[in-house]
Motif scaffolding. Structure first.
Motif, mmCIF file in Angstrom:
data_model
loop_
_atom_site.group_PDB
_atom_site.id
_atom_site.type_symbol
_atom_site.label_atom_id
_atom_site.label_comp_id
_atom_site.label_asym_id
_atom_site.label_seq_id
_atom_site.Cartn_x
_atom_site.Cartn_y
_atom_site.Cartn_z
ATOM 1 N N GLY A 1 44.344 24.311 71.169
ATOM 2 C CA GLY A 1 44.381 24.110 72.610
ATOM 3 C C GLY A 1 43.038 23.622 73.114
ATOM 4 O O GLY A 1 42.256 23.015 72.373
ATOM 5 N N ARG A 2 42.745 23.897 74.373
ATOM 6 C CA ARG A 2 41.504 23.452 75.013
ATOM 7 C C ARG A 2 40.487 24.586 74.994
ATOM 8 O O ARG A 2 40.747 25.639 75.574
ATOM 9 C CB ARG A 2 41.779 22.997 76.435
ATOM 10 C CG ARG A 2 42.669 21.758 76.494
ATOM 11 C CD ARG A 2 43.074 21.401 77.914
ATOM 12 N NE ARG A 2 41.943 21.037 78.745
ATOM 13 C CZ ARG A 2 41.501 19.787 78.929
ATOM 14 N NH1 ARG A 2 42.111 18.793 78.322
ATOM 15 N NH2 ARG A 2 40.478 19.543 79.716
ATOM 16 N N LEU A 3 39.348 24.338 74.361
ATOM 17 C CA LEU A 3 38.293 25.347 74.267
ATOM 18 C C LEU A 3 36.986 24.768 74.800
ATOM 19 O O LEU A 3 36.620 23.635 74.472
ATOM 20 C CB LEU A 3 38.099 25.797 72.820
ATOM 21 C CG LEU A 3 39.210 26.664 72.245
ATOM 22 C CD1 LEU A 3 40.306 25.807 71.669
ATOM 23 C CD2 LEU A 3 38.655 27.562 71.181
ATOM 24 N N ALA A 4 36.286 25.567 75.579
ATOM 25 C CA ALA A 4 35.009 25.158 76.145
ATOM 26 C C ALA A 4 33.869 25.539 75.199
ATOM 27 O O ALA A 4 34.026 26.434 74.353
ATOM 28 C CB ALA A 4 34.806 25.840 77.497
ATOM 29 N N PRO A 5 32.721 24.880 75.334
ATOM 30 C CA PRO A 5 31.558 25.278 74.530
ATOM 31 C C PRO A 5 31.279 26.769 74.703
ATOM 32 O O PRO A 5 31.366 27.320 75.802
ATOM 33 C CB PRO A 5 30.420 24.430 75.112
ATOM 34 C CG PRO A 5 31.106 23.211 75.634
ATOM 35 C CD PRO A 5 32.414 23.733 76.192
ATOM 36 N N GLY A 6 30.982 27.416 73.584
ATOM 37 C CA GLY A 6 30.714 28.847 73.581
ATOM 38 C C GLY A 6 31.918 29.718 73.278
ATOM 39 O O GLY A 6 31.766 30.890 72.952
ATOM 40 N N GLU A 7 33.126 29.163 73.369
ATOM 41 C CA GLU A 7 34.317 29.953 73.050
ATOM 42 C C GLU A 7 34.472 30.096 71.540
ATOM 43 O O GLU A 7 34.135 29.198 70.776
ATOM 44 C CB GLU A 7 35.575 29.295 73.626
ATOM 45 C CG GLU A 7 35.710 29.444 75.122
ATOM 46 C CD GLU A 7 37.091 29.028 75.604
ATOM 47 O OE1 GLU A 7 38.077 29.738 75.274
ATOM 48 O OE2 GLU A 7 37.176 27.991 76.282
ATOM 49 N N ARG A 8 35.053 31.223 71.147
ATOM 50 C CA ARG A 8 35.344 31.439 69.722
ATOM 51 C C ARG A 8 36.504 30.549 69.311
ATOM 52 O O ARG A 8 37.540 30.530 69.960
ATOM 53 C CB ARG A 8 35.694 32.895 69.470
ATOM 54 C CG ARG A 8 34.532 33.815 69.715
ATOM 55 C CD ARG A 8 34.914 35.263 69.431
ATOM 56 N NE ARG A 8 33.858 36.126 69.908
ATOM 57 C CZ ARG A 8 33.993 36.979 70.923
ATOM 58 N NH1 ARG A 8 35.171 37.107 71.519
ATOM 59 N NH2 ARG A 8 32.985 37.705 71.322
#
Length: 149
Positions: free
Chosen positions: A83-90
């Motif tokens: 899916g869509r993950l932002a910088p810093g997400e696991r």
């Protein structure tokens, strides 16, 4: 062994504790968590990760089974998000349990190298001005090749 390909975030503490709770006759547990990294100095807004349900889980289970056999592991956990993950997400987690630490470390590294270079995920980085598919890197292939039998 547990393989999870999921869109939802995971709680590292909860997952690590549950994994450790099931580890009997084990002398070592190794965990690794990958995080979405902005490799372009603050330009990455989101990473989109795609996969083919069913095929992805089957491929991850096959490589986890290979790790169990090669290093005589007591247990394995692989979580990988899509899916869509932002910088810093696991983005992913690997945990291995073995009687000895060398086996646990090597098996975890083997699984991480596989996930980085061969697992059937497709990643696209999106910034404010462009979107770019993430290409395989030679150093990732080199890392995986060292495990060839």
């Amino acid at each position: 062994m547990r393989i999870s390909v999921q869109e939802a975030p995971f709680d590292l503490g909860v997952e690590s504790e549950a994994f450790a709770r099931n580890a009997e006759q084990i002398g070592a547990i190794v965990t690794f968590t990958g995080v979405v990294r902005d490799s372009d100095a603050g330009r990455l807004q989101v990473m989109e990760i795609e996969h083919y349900p069913g095929m992805t889980e089957k491929a991850l289970a096959a490589i986890a089974n290979e790790a169990v056999e090669r290093w005589d592991l007591g247990d394995v956990l692989v979580i990988h998000r899509f899916g869509r993950l932002a910088p810093g997400e696991r983005i992913m987690m690997v945990a291995t349990a073995a009687r000895h630490r060398v086996a646990a470390f090597e098996a975890a590294e083997f699984l991480m190298d596989y996930l980085k270079s061969r697992a059937p995920f497709w990643k696209k980085e999106l910034s404010a001005t462009q979107s770019t598919w993430v290409a395989a890197k030679d150093e990732d292939e080199d890392a995986l090749n060292r495990w060839a039998r």
